[in-house]
Design an enzyme around this catalytic site. Sequence first.
Site, short mmCIF file in Angstrom:
data_model
loop_
_atom_site.label_atom_id
_atom_site.label_comp_id
_atom_site.label_asym_id
_atom_site.label_seq_id
_atom_site.Cartn_x
_atom_site.Cartn_y
_atom_site.Cartn_z
N HIS A 157 35.10 43.36 15.51
CA HIS A 157 34.05 43.03 14.53
C HIS A 157 33.08 44.18 14.31
CE1 HIS A 157 34.91 38.67 14.01
NE2 HIS A 157 35.55 38.88 15.15
N ASP A 365 27.41 49.72 10.75
CA ASP A 365 27.64 48.28 10.88
C ASP A 365 29.12 48.00 10.67
OD1 ASP A 365 26.94 45.58 11.22
OD2 ASP A 365 25.19 45.79 9.94
P1 ADQ Z 1 26.06 40.78 13.45
O1 ADQ Z 1 25.64 42.11 13.96
O2 ADQ Z 1 25.48 39.60 14.13
O3 ADQ Z 1 27.66 40.61 13.46
P2 ADQ Z 1 25.84 40.25 10.46
O4 ADQ Z 1 27.23 40.27 10.01
O5 ADQ Z 1 24.93 41.03 9.59
O6 ADQ Z 1 25.60 40.80 11.89
O7 ADQ Z 1 25.18 38.76 10.50
C1 ADQ Z 1 25.77 37.66 11.05
C2 ADQ Z 1 25.07 36.34 10.63
O8 ADQ Z 1 23.78 36.16 11.24
C3 ADQ Z 1 24.82 36.20 9.13
O9 ADQ Z 1 25.35 34.96 8.73
C4 ADQ Z 1 23.28 36.20 8.98
O10 ADQ Z 1 22.80 35.37 7.93
C5 ADQ Z 1 22.81 35.69 10.30
N1 ADQ Z 1 21.48 36.27 10.64
C6 ADQ Z 1 21.21 37.55 10.97
N2 ADQ Z 1 19.90 37.70 11.22
C7 ADQ Z 1 19.31 36.49 11.03
C8 ADQ Z 1 17.95 36.03 11.12
N3 ADQ Z 1 16.96 36.84 11.45
N4 ADQ Z 1 17.73 34.72 10.87
C9 ADQ Z 1 18.75 33.90 10.52
N5 ADQ Z 1 20.04 34.29 10.41
C10 ADQ Z 1 20.32 35.57 10.66
C11 ADQ Z 1 28.80 41.35 13.90
C12 ADQ Z 1 28.90 42.78 13.37
C13 ADQ Z 1 28.85 42.78 11.84
C14 ADQ Z 1 29.99 41.91 11.30
C15 ADQ Z 1 29.96 40.53 11.94
C16 ADQ Z 1 31.18 39.69 11.56
O11 ADQ Z 1 27.85 43.57 13.90
O12 ADQ Z 1 28.98 44.10 11.35
O13 ADQ Z 1 29.82 41.75 9.90
O14 ADQ Z 1 29.96 40.64 13.37
O15 ADQ Z 1 32.38 40.36 11.81
#
Ligand code: ADQ
Length: 459
Positions: A157, A365
Site C-alpha cells: 500500500h 504517498d
Molecule cells: P493512509 O496513509 O492512511 O493509507 P490515505 O490513503 O490518504 O492514507 O487515507 C486513508 C483514509 O483515511 C481515507 O479514507 C481518509 O478519508 C481517511 N482519513 C485520513 N485522515 C483523516 C482525518 N483526519 N479524519 C478522518 N478521516 C481521515 C495508506 C497509504 C496510502 C494509500 C492507502 C490505501 O499511505 O498512500 O492510498 O494506504 O492503499
Amino acid sequence: MSRLVVISNRVADPRKPAAGGLAVALGEALNKTGGLWFGWSGTVTEDGAPGETELHMRQAGPVTLATVDLCREDHDTYYHGYSNSVLWPVFHYRLDLADFDASYIAGYRRVNQMFARKLMPLLRDDDIIWVHDYHLIPLAAELRAMGCKHRIGFFLHIPMPPPLIMAAIPQHEWLMRSLFAYDLVGLQSEADVAHFTHYVRNEGSAEELENKRVRAFGATVVVRAFPIGIDVDEFTRLTHASDAMDTFLGMRAEYSRRRLLLGIDRLDYSKGIPHRVRAFRELLDRYPENRDSATMIMIASPSRDDVHAYADLRQELEGLCGSVNGDYGELDWMPVRYIHRMVARRRVPGLCRAAAVGLVTPLRDGMNLVAKEFVVAQDPDDPGVLVLSRFAGAAEQLKEALLVNPYDTAGMASSIQQALQMPLAERKARHQQLMARIREHDVHWWRKTFLEALEKSQE
Ligand code: ADQ
C-alpha cells in the site's frame, strides 16, 4: 470457487460500518464466498513471551476472523520498530528519520513466522491467499518454508523506493528476495513497478519474461501496478446523506464571505503538512487579495504519537500555524484552522464539498485516497479544484488536478492561486475527467483485477 484468505496487520469486522474503502472492498469479497481474515487483534499483552500467542477465532457472518495478540516486545520490535521506524520512513524516502536499531529485525521475522505458524493449520486446499502491506513482506517465504503450496498474492500500500534508497536497509536483499516467494506482487503505480524492476535487475540479475513476469533469485513472480481506488458509490451515498449535507450547509453559512482550502490527513511526515502551511503563507504574502478571505482548514488526525518523529512534526506544525495566524490574522479572520483530531467519516464528504480547493500535497504517498474522495464529494455544477502533489501515487491517474511540487513553496502558492481563480467552465471540465477515471478504477475494480491476476499467476 476458491475461498479467500486475507492477511493484514490489522483485521476489521466486515459487518460493521468500515472506516475506509479498503475494509469495504475486502469485506465485500470475503462476504461473497465466505472467507478468513487473519491478523493482529490490536491488543498488546504485558506478560506473553516473544513469538508465542493464542489464536482467537470469531465468526462474523460468513467470514471467520482469526486474530492474535502481540506481547510488548513483539509489538515494539515488529510494529513500532521494523515496520514503522525502518520500512515506513525508508519506503517514503526519509532515510533521515529511519532508526536502524539492530534488534528490530529479529522481532519482525519472529512475528511473521508466528503468523505463518498460526495460519498454516487453518488453510484449506482450495484457498487463495492475499497478504497486505509492508508489515508482512516475508510472510509468503515463511509459509512456503512450512510447505504451503497455495497461490499467494501480496499488495504493497506504500511506495516502492528506488534501488539506492532501498539499499540503505541492511536487510534489503533479504526483503526483496522474500517477495519472490509470492505468485503475484501488486504495487500502486507504474513508477513503483519501475523501481522494483530496476532493483532486481541490478541486484538479482533479473530476467524480464512475458506477461509481467520477472525471474530473479531463482524464482519467478508476476509484478504489476494495481492503483487502488475508493468505493465511489458508497462515498457518493455518504455525500448526499444528512450528516454530510448538514456539515456542508453549516460550513457554507459560516464561511459565506470566505474561500475554503481543505487538507485532511493522518498527521504523518510523509503527508507534507508543514510544506502546505508554508505555501499558504506565501499565498497570503504574494497575493494579498486572499487576505481576510482564504481560510485553510487542516484536519490532521493523531497517528503513532509515541514515535519521536511524530512528536517533532506536531510541534513544528503548531509553530507554523501559530505564526501565520499571528502575522496575518484579523480580529474576525483566522487564516489557518488546525485541528489535531479525526473527523467522523460521515462528515468528511460535507467538508470536501464546502471547500474551493482540496490540498493533497504529500512528499511521498502510496496512492492517497483523500485526493479521490475530494473529487467524488464535489458538486459537479460547481466543483472545487484539487491541488495534488506529483509525488502521490494518485498523480499518475489524476492528471487533470493541478499537480505541484510540495518542496517548491512559491510554485505551490501560485498553483493554489490558480485554483482559487479558475473559471467555472474549466473547473467543471477537469472535474468531469477526474470523476470518469476515479469511477473506472474504483476499489471493486482494484480487488477484482488483483484477484483475477492472482488466479492466473501460476498458469
Ligand atoms: P493512509 O496513509 O492512511 O493509507 P490515505 O490513503 O490518504 O492514507 O487515507 C486513508 C483514509 O483515511 C481515507 O479514507 C481518509 O478519508 C481517511 N482519513 C485520513 N485522515 C483523516 C482525518 N483526519 N479524519 C478522518 N478521516 C481521515 C495508506 C497509504 C496510502 C494509500 C492507502 C490505501 O499511505 O498512500 O492510498 O494506504 O492503499
